[in-house]
Design a protein around this motif. Sequence first.
Motif, PDB file in Angstrom:
ATOM      1  N   LEU A  98       1.008  -0.951   0.107  1.00  0.00           N
ATOM      2  CA  LEU A  98      -0.115   0.002   0.066  1.00  0.00           C
ATOM      3  C   LEU A  98       0.899   1.312   0.026  1.00  0.00           C
ATOM      4  O   LEU A  98       1.530   1.372   0.817  1.00  0.00           O
ATOM      5  N   HIS A  99       0.803   1.996  -1.214  1.00  0.00           N
ATOM      6  CA  HIS A  99       1.532   3.168  -1.227  1.00  0.00           C
ATOM      7  C   HIS A  99       0.596   4.389  -0.752  1.00  0.00           C
ATOM      8  O   HIS A  99      -0.117   5.125  -1.635  1.00  0.00           O
ATOM      9  N   ILE A 100       0.693   5.130   0.563  1.00  0.00           N
ATOM     10  CA  ILE A 100      -0.355   6.037   0.952  1.00  0.00           C
ATOM     11  C   ILE A 100      -0.001   7.421   0.193  1.00  0.00           C
ATOM     12  O   ILE A 100      -0.618   7.910  -0.292  1.00  0.00           O
ATOM     13  N   ASN A 101       1.493   7.477   0.123  1.00  0.00           N
ATOM     14  CA  ASN A 101       1.800   8.814  -0.483  1.00  0.00           C
ATOM     15  C   ASN A 101       1.228   9.142  -2.091  1.00  0.00           C
ATOM     16  O   ASN A 101       0.694   9.846  -2.568  1.00  0.00           O
ATOM     17  N   ASN A 102       1.423   8.072  -2.786  1.00  0.00           N
ATOM     18  CA  ASN A 102       0.890   7.681  -3.984  1.00  0.00           C
ATOM     19  C   ASN A 102      -0.619   7.358  -4.238  1.00  0.00           C
ATOM     20  O   ASN A 102      -0.722   7.300  -5.299  1.00  0.00           O
ATOM     21  N   LYS A 103      -1.019   7.061  -3.419  1.00  0.00           N
ATOM     22  CA  LYS A 103      -2.661   6.378  -3.439  1.00  0.00           C
ATOM     23  C   LYS A 103      -2.665   5.397  -4.287  1.00  0.00           C
ATOM     24  O   LYS A 103      -3.333   5.468  -5.263  1.00  0.00           O
ATOM     25  N   ASN A 105       0.636  -1.585  -9.971  1.00  0.00           N
ATOM     26  CA  ASN A 105       0.247  -0.497  -9.388  1.00  0.00           C
ATOM     27  C   ASN A 105      -0.882  -0.012  -9.759  1.00  0.00           C
ATOM     28  O   ASN A 105      -1.330   0.347 -10.883  1.00  0.00           O
ATOM     29  N   LEU A 106      -2.005  -0.232  -8.658  1.00  0.00           N
ATOM     30  CA  LEU A 106      -3.438   0.470  -9.013  1.00  0.00           C
ATOM     31  C   LEU A 106      -3.645   1.654  -8.180  1.00  0.00           C
ATOM     32  O   LEU A 106      -3.391   1.619  -7.249  1.00  0.00           O
ATOM     33  N   PRO A 107      -4.499   2.331  -9.048  1.00  0.00           N
ATOM     34  CA  PRO A 107      -4.787   3.911  -8.191  1.00  0.00           C
ATOM     35  C   PRO A 107      -6.175   3.620  -7.392  1.00  0.00           C
ATOM     36  O   PRO A 107      -6.770   2.849  -7.316  1.00  0.00           O
ATOM     37  N   ILE A 108      -5.702   4.478  -6.181  1.00  0.00           N
ATOM     38  CA  ILE A 108      -6.861   4.461  -5.261  1.00  0.00           C
ATOM     39  C   ILE A 108      -7.563   5.946  -5.457  1.00  0.00           C
ATOM     40  O   ILE A 108      -6.779   6.969  -5.276  1.00  0.00           O
ATOM     41  N   GLY A 109      -8.747   5.763  -5.897  1.00  0.00           N
ATOM     42  CA  GLY A 109      -9.432   7.358  -6.185  1.00  0.00           C
ATOM     43  C   GLY A 109      -9.878   7.907  -4.871  1.00  0.00           C
ATOM     44  O   GLY A 109     -10.144   7.335  -3.732  1.00  0.00           O
ATOM     45  N   ASN A 110      -9.742   9.394  -4.996  1.00  0.00           N
ATOM     46  CA  ASN A 110      -9.955  10.112  -3.681  1.00  0.00           C
ATOM     47  C   ASN A 110     -11.428   9.692  -2.975  1.00  0.00           C
ATOM     48  O   ASN A 110     -11.310   9.859  -1.775  1.00  0.00           O
TER      49      ASN A 110
END
Length: 172
Positions: free
Chosen positions: A140-145, A153-158
Amino acid sequence: MYERTRTLFPVWFMSKELSPIKLLNTLDIAFFYESEESIQLQKTVTPEQSQILPYPPGSNSVIPFQQSKHYFFKIGNIYKNIPVREIPYFFSNDKVTYARYEDRNFPTNLSIKTLEQELVPLFQRIHKSYLVNIHAIETLHINNKQVQIKGENLPIGNYYYKEFIEQLDIIK
């Protein structure tokens, strides 16, 4: 939130987004959990034999769970049986939803929203286009969401970030 409340041994957990399907699934599991059939199942089946999650944690009891569910995906003239628990994530692209499995994309006839309603809490929505198996998350990459699953690497939406983070057991 789910992880914090499961120590209270609830029959099921529902997130804020209440839907008729989630409500019916919750009631179905609650009634099944108390049924004679479930009691007999709990006496005869171990989690190792059934690949069903133990519930409550640390007990020998088991309940049916989405992890035992299988989907059949069409490949040419055949259908491949894939256990849901082995699918790392679902994603949508150009109005088609795919299951990612063994470096291959399998098209489905279900929407991400429908899959989310059926597969919570094993799968969590992280983006408008991604539904991930929480057990498949490697990093889990908190800074890059972002989350990393199978090296991708999959994005976490706001919009999904806060609720998704609350579902994880993060040790600081």
